[in-house]
Design a protein around this motif. Structure first.
Motif, PDB file in Angstrom:
ATOM      1  N   ALA A  78     -23.895 -95.850  61.509  1.00  0.00           N
ATOM      2  CA  ALA A  78     -24.157 -97.259  61.820  1.00  0.00           C
ATOM      3  C   ALA A  78     -25.297 -97.843  60.966  1.00  0.00           C
ATOM      4  CB  ALA A  78     -24.491 -97.408  63.308  1.00  0.00           C
ATOM      5  N   VAL A  79     -26.172 -96.992  60.473  1.00  0.00           N
ATOM      6  CA  VAL A  79     -27.325 -97.521  59.735  1.00  0.00           C
ATOM      7  C   VAL A  79     -27.330 -97.134  58.254  1.00  0.00           C
ATOM      8  CG1 VAL A  79     -28.718 -97.501  61.829  1.00  0.00           C
ATOM      9  CG2 VAL A  79     -28.874 -95.585  60.257  1.00  0.00           C
ATOM     10  N   LEU A  80     -26.440 -96.229  57.863  1.00  0.00           N
ATOM     11  CA  LEU A  80     -26.420 -95.820  56.453  1.00  0.00           C
ATOM     12  C   LEU A  80     -25.611 -96.812  55.629  1.00  0.00           C
ATOM     13  CD1 LEU A  80     -25.824 -91.944  56.663  1.00  0.00           C
ATOM     14  CD2 LEU A  80     -27.971 -93.218  56.668  1.00  0.00           C
ATOM     15  N   ASP A  81     -25.941 -96.889  54.345  1.00  0.00           N
ATOM     16  CA  ASP A  81     -25.174 -97.728  53.424  1.00  0.00           C
ATOM     17  C   ASP A  81     -23.974 -96.889  52.961  1.00  0.00           C
ATOM     18  OD1 ASP A  81     -24.150 -99.353  51.483  1.00  0.00           O
ATOM     19  OD2 ASP A  81     -26.075 -99.745  50.491  1.00  0.00           O
ATOM     20  N   THR A  82     -22.977 -96.825  53.816  1.00  0.00           N
ATOM     21  CA  THR A  82     -21.862 -95.888  53.581  1.00  0.00           C
ATOM     22  C   THR A  82     -21.056 -96.282  52.345  1.00  0.00           C
ATOM     23  OG1 THR A  82     -20.523 -97.138  55.145  1.00  0.00           O
ATOM     24  CG2 THR A  82     -21.629 -95.188  55.984  1.00  0.00           C
ATOM     25  N   ARG A  83     -20.989 -97.574  52.074  1.00  0.00           N
ATOM     26  CA  ARG A  83     -20.224 -98.012  50.900  1.00  0.00           C
ATOM     27  C   ARG A  83     -20.893 -97.535  49.606  1.00  0.00           C
ATOM     28  NH1 ARG A  83     -18.800-104.213  49.139  1.00  0.00           N
ATOM     29  NH2 ARG A  83     -18.204-103.653  47.034  1.00  0.00           N
ATOM     30  N   ALA A  84     -22.214 -97.733  49.548  1.00  0.00           N
ATOM     31  CA  ALA A  84     -22.939 -97.299  48.341  1.00  0.00           C
ATOM     32  C   ALA A  84     -22.889 -95.779  48.187  1.00  0.00           C
ATOM     33  CB  ALA A  84     -24.387 -97.770  48.407  1.00  0.00           C
ATOM     34  N   ILE A  85     -22.950 -95.074  49.297  1.00  0.00           N
ATOM     35  CA  ILE A  85     -22.867 -93.607  49.238  1.00  0.00           C
ATOM     36  C   ILE A  85     -21.484 -93.200  48.731  1.00  0.00           C
ATOM     37  CG2 ILE A  85     -22.753 -91.523  50.681  1.00  0.00           C
ATOM     38  CD1 ILE A  85     -25.007 -92.777  52.413  1.00  0.00           C
ATOM     39  N   ARG A  86     -20.431 -93.849  49.248  1.00  0.00           N
ATOM     40  CA  ARG A  86     -19.068 -93.515  48.820  1.00  0.00           C
ATOM     41  C   ARG A  86     -18.893 -93.781  47.321  1.00  0.00           C
ATOM     42  NH1 ARG A  86     -15.672 -97.701  50.715  1.00  0.00           N
ATOM     43  NH2 ARG A  86     -15.561 -98.420  48.566  1.00  0.00           N
ATOM     44  N   GLU A  87     -19.374 -94.957  46.890  1.00  0.00           N
ATOM     45  CA  GLU A  87     -19.226 -95.310  45.475  1.00  0.00           C
ATOM     46  C   GLU A  87     -19.986 -94.319  44.578  1.00  0.00           C
ATOM     47  OE1 GLU A  87     -18.527-100.090  46.214  1.00  0.00           O
ATOM     48  OE2 GLU A  87     -20.430 -99.398  45.350  1.00  0.00           O
ATOM     49  N   THR A  88     -21.150 -93.907  45.052  1.00  0.00           N
ATOM     50  CA  THR A  88     -21.938 -92.939  44.291  1.00  0.00           C
ATOM     51  C   THR A  88     -21.170 -91.628  44.126  1.00  0.00           C
ATOM     52  OG1 THR A  88     -24.010 -93.876  45.066  1.00  0.00           O
ATOM     53  CG2 THR A  88     -24.087 -91.592  44.320  1.00  0.00           C
ATOM     54  N   LEU A  89     -20.588 -91.148  45.218  1.00  0.00           N
ATOM     55  CA  LEU A  89     -19.880 -89.867  45.147  1.00  0.00           C
ATOM     56  C   LEU A  89     -18.585 -89.993  44.354  1.00  0.00           C
ATOM     57  CD1 LEU A  89     -20.564 -88.224  48.610  1.00  0.00           C
ATOM     58  CD2 LEU A  89     -21.692 -87.891  46.428  1.00  0.00           C
ATOM     59  N   GLU A  90     -17.924 -91.146  44.452  1.00  0.00           N
ATOM     60  CA  GLU A  90     -16.720 -91.358  43.635  1.00  0.00           C
ATOM     61  C   GLU A  90     -17.083 -91.273  42.150  1.00  0.00           C
ATOM     62  OE1 GLU A  90     -14.084 -94.165  46.688  1.00  0.00           O
ATOM     63  OE2 GLU A  90     -15.260 -95.103  45.082  1.00  0.00           O
ATOM     64  N   ASP A  91     -18.226 -91.846  41.837  1.00  0.00           N
ATOM     65  CA  ASP A  91     -18.693 -91.826  40.457  1.00  0.00           C
ATOM     66  C   ASP A  91     -18.996 -90.397  39.994  1.00  0.00           C
ATOM     67  OD1 ASP A  91     -19.720 -92.964  38.014  1.00  0.00           O
ATOM     68  OD2 ASP A  91     -21.718 -92.478  38.776  1.00  0.00           O
ATOM     69  N   VAL A  92     -19.692 -89.653  40.849  1.00  0.00           N
ATOM     70  CA  VAL A  92     -20.025 -88.265  40.495  1.00  0.00           C
ATOM     71  C   VAL A  92     -18.750 -87.449  40.335  1.00  0.00           C
ATOM     72  CG1 VAL A  92     -21.109 -86.130  41.323  1.00  0.00           C
ATOM     73  CG2 VAL A  92     -22.298 -88.318  41.583  1.00  0.00           C
ATOM     74  N   ARG A  93     -17.795 -87.654  41.238  1.00  0.00           N
ATOM     75  CA  ARG A  93     -16.546 -86.878  41.154  1.00  0.00           C
ATOM     76  C   ARG A  93     -15.763 -87.246  39.896  1.00  0.00           C
ATOM     77  NH1 ARG A  93     -16.324 -87.723  47.101  1.00  0.00           N
ATOM     78  NH2 ARG A  93     -15.020 -89.551  46.719  1.00  0.00           N
ATOM     79  N   ALA A  94     -15.796 -88.522  39.552  1.00  0.00           N
ATOM     80  CA  ALA A  94     -15.079 -88.966  38.357  1.00  0.00           C
ATOM     81  C   ALA A  94     -15.676 -88.336  37.098  1.00  0.00           C
ATOM     82  CB  ALA A  94     -15.131 -90.491  38.252  1.00  0.00           C
ATOM     83  N   ARG A  95     -17.023 -88.169  37.123  1.00  0.00           N
ATOM     84  CA  ARG A  95     -17.698 -87.562  35.972  1.00  0.00           C
ATOM     85  C   ARG A  95     -17.493 -86.058  35.927  1.00  0.00           C
ATOM     86  NH1 ARG A  95     -23.880 -89.558  35.824  1.00  0.00           N
ATOM     87  NH2 ARG A  95     -24.023 -87.512  34.845  1.00  0.00           N
ATOM     88  N   ALA A  96     -17.144 -85.479  37.080  1.00  0.00           N
ATOM     89  CA  ALA A  96     -17.263 -84.031  37.228  1.00  0.00           C
ATOM     90  C   ALA A  96     -16.149 -83.246  36.561  1.00  0.00           C
ATOM     91  CB  ALA A  96     -17.326 -83.667  38.705  1.00  0.00           C
ATOM     92  N   GLY A  97     -15.110 -83.911  36.139  1.00  0.00           N
ATOM     93  CA  GLY A  97     -14.048 -83.178  35.448  1.00  0.00           C
ATOM     94  C   GLY A  97     -12.894 -82.845  36.364  1.00  0.00           C
TER      95      GLY A  97
END
Lengths: 92, 484, 42
Positions: A65-84
């Motif tokens: 309820a208090v976390l910026d879940t969208r920004a966290i999701r986008e961050t991890l999507e980015d890391v996964r996309a970079r990860a190979g």
């Protein structure tokens, strides 16, 4: 796979990068070590949907309820996309 | 019927310690690998005047209220202010900030085993600094001694096991020695940590005494709540730094013990102190907590990367006195202690319900009946550059979301609730020091003046760090204005 | 990412979602938690 409960995008990125590309701060033993583990956050919809709703609410609800879940999701999507390929295929 | 118990007062202490930043755990580990890192780190160590002007430090010492800090735009380290009065120390209503020269002098005065050696020239300087300080007795100045010849210190540093001690400007001022050749619990770095803890806890207690809030001869027990492990190889963490602090604060009729619970140790110690007084075992129990030297420079990496000075450059101490009801001081509600039981889940919901909701419900109260919650109060300017976020804000938002979930407030009232019942983080990231108790002296002020009616101290402890359990912990305590 | 039958490392945070809460969710989603930990960055 790795499941995170980190509270913000910055800490999510740090842990996720460490477990995919290697420690981005080059400080710890995983500096330069490519583990390429797929990393997800507990609040990502694809993970949340697999947990019984009442359990999710009790274990994660208040934090979500208090976390910026969208920004966290986008961050991890980015890391996964970079990860190979190893990690990327799993995100589909 | 148990007696009513009050918190008579609380005081804080800060020592500026830029020269010791190299011995914080993170800088020390990094410097061991990359010695060439030092110049970049040293260049970001603040001078004393900047540490004295730093708004979060002023809040910690009572010169500003946390609500004032919320109105000061970031970055806070950009606030420059000529230090008022003597340049050798800075004082707020709740305590002193001393410069590193005075800190080394005080540590030498607290060194019972002659393990800390100062050079002759620096010992003279430290004595001169200390003699100016209102809290330093002539005996303290005398205990600093004449120092050792520089060649004697150089000889010690040429052998294994001694650590050189420096000022911010890189000047060598002495060394810390190990107390045993084969005992890692008595290694120089461990003893340096423990001595820093003893000195900072002791100075907070001496401030409480100097301000008339505690009469040393009448204190019967001193509970130390810090996390540092004082002991030797056979009893690492054996403890009772409480009694060592009592000795140096002149509490000659007191004994003591340590209460350990990671970061919630100070709140646990307040509960134990309250129980001892309520049960009539003792009438006056002091709770002290000293510095965590290991946490100096903990987030320096982020500070260097983002143009911050090294924010974690102070050592902190806190002291409070718990007594029988005096008809005036805030009441420690021992019937509303919140604990996080083993059987409770480890989720935020379970922790906050156990710590905040349940004890209030027992009194027929709601979250909204508490004027201020003091929870994890780490300065966000220390944590954010390293990616650790604004810890207090996150915790306050969870408390507010809990209030919303319980229909006490609407979802769109969460921000206003956080602003009114929370506060910005202002405490140095000194582990147990930052958990709830930095607000204690402010809470006593507000409750005595009736600006506040109820304050909840709510602290969390990261038990899992010691690898003996996966659990975390927490403890809460309600303080109420004394209705006489 | 199907959690069923998958080996999971749960890395929680004290001021986020702690390790035991992650582990509980993962197990009930059918995963095998091979390692759980909680970080505390303050």
């Amino acid at each position: 796979m790795v499941l995170l409960g980190t509270p913000n995008p910055e800490s999510s990125r740090l842990v996720a990068l460490t477990l995919t590309e290697g420690d981005p701060t080059w400080a710890g033993p995983l500096a330069g070590v490519r583990l390429e583990l797929p990393v997800f956050h507990i609040t990502e919809e694809s993970i949340k949907a697999q947990v019984p709703p009442e359990v999710y609410e009790a274990q994660v609800g208040l934090a979500e309820a208090v976390l910026d879940t969208r920004a966290i999701r986008e961050t991890l999507e980015d890391v996964r996309a970079r990860a190979g390929a190893g990690a990327k295929e799993e995100t589909a | 019927m148990a007696r009513r118990v009050v918190v008579r007062g609380a005081r804080t202490f800060l020592a500026h310690a830029p020269g010791l930043v190299r011995y914080g755990s993170k800088p020390a580990r990094d410097l061991a690998r990359h010695e060439d890192l030092w110049p970049a780190l040293a260049a970001r160590l603040r001078p004393f005047a900047a540490a004295a002007a730093y708004p979060p430090h002023r809040v910690f010492l009572g010169a500003l209220h946390p609500d004032d800090l919320a109105r000061i735009p970031r970055p806070w380290f950009g606030v420059e202010r000529a230090p008022a009065g003597a340049p050798d120390d800075a004082r707020g209503p709740h305590g002193y900030l001393v410069p590193e020269e005075a800190l080394y002098g005080l540590m030498k005065a607290d060194d019972e085993f002659d393990l800390l050696w100062l050079t002759e020239s620096f010992a003279a300087q430290a004595r001169a600094r200390l003699s100016l300080h209102p809290l330093a007795e002539p005996a303290d100045v005398e205990r600093v001694g004449q120092g050792k010849p520089e060649r004697a210190i150089a000889a010690r540093l040429g052998e294994p096991g001694a650590l050189p001690l420096f000022l911010r400007d890189g000047r060598l001022v002495g060394c810390m020695q190990r107390a045993h050749e084969e005992d890692p619990s008595l290694a120089a770095d461990v003893l340096l940590e423990n001595l820093a803890t003893k000195t900072t806890a002791g100075m907070a207690l001496r401030t409480l005494v100097a301000d008339g809030l505690a009469e040393p001869a009448t204190v019967e027990y001193v509970l130390n709540a810090g996390e540092e492990a004082v002991g030797d190889r056979y009893q690492r963490g054996g403890g009772n730094l409480g009694k060592a602090v009592a000795e140096r604060a002149g509490c000659l009729d007191a004994s003591g013990a340590d209460v350990k619970a990671f970061c919630c140790g100070p709140v646990a110690a307040l509960v134990v102190a309250g129980a001892l007084v309520a049960a009539g075992v003792f009438d006056r129990v002091a709770v002290v907590a000293g510095a965590s030297l290991a946490k100096l420079g903990m987030k320096y990496h982020g500070h260097l990367a983002t143009g911050h000075p090294v924010i974690e450059d102070v050592l902190a101490g806190i002291a409070a006195l718990v007594t029988r009801d005096d008809g005036r001081s805030p009441v420690l509600r021992l019937d509303a202690v919140g604990r996080h039981p083993v059987a409770a889940a480890g989720s935020q919901q379970a922790i906050l319900e156990a710590l905040a909701v349940k004890p209030l419900e027992g009194l027929g109260l709601r979250l909204g009946d508490v004027d201020k919650f003091a929870t994890e109060l780490h300065n966000p300017e220390a944590t954010e550059p390293a990616g650790s976020g604004d810890v207090p804000r996150l915790n306050y938002r969870m408390l507010a979301a809990l209030a919303a979930g319980r229909k006490e407030i609407a979802r769109d009232e969460i921000e206003a609730w956080v602003a009114a019942r929370g506060m910005p983080g202002f405490a140095p990231t000194q582990g147990h020091i930052a958990s709830a108790v930095p607000f204690l002296a402010h809470a006593v002020d507000g409750l005595v003046a009736r600006r506040l009616r109820r304050v909840m101290l709510l602290a969390k402890g990261s038990l899992f760090l010691g690898r003996m359990t996966q659990m975390s912990d927490g403890l809460s305590l309600l303080l109420e204005a004394n209705e006489g | 990412m199907d959690l069923r039958g998958r080996q999971v490392i749960a890395i929680g945070e004290r001021d986020g979602v702690p390790g035991p809460a992650l582990a509980r969710c993962a197990e009930l989603a059918g995963a095998e938690v091979i390692l759980q930990m909680t970080h505390c960055f303050v």
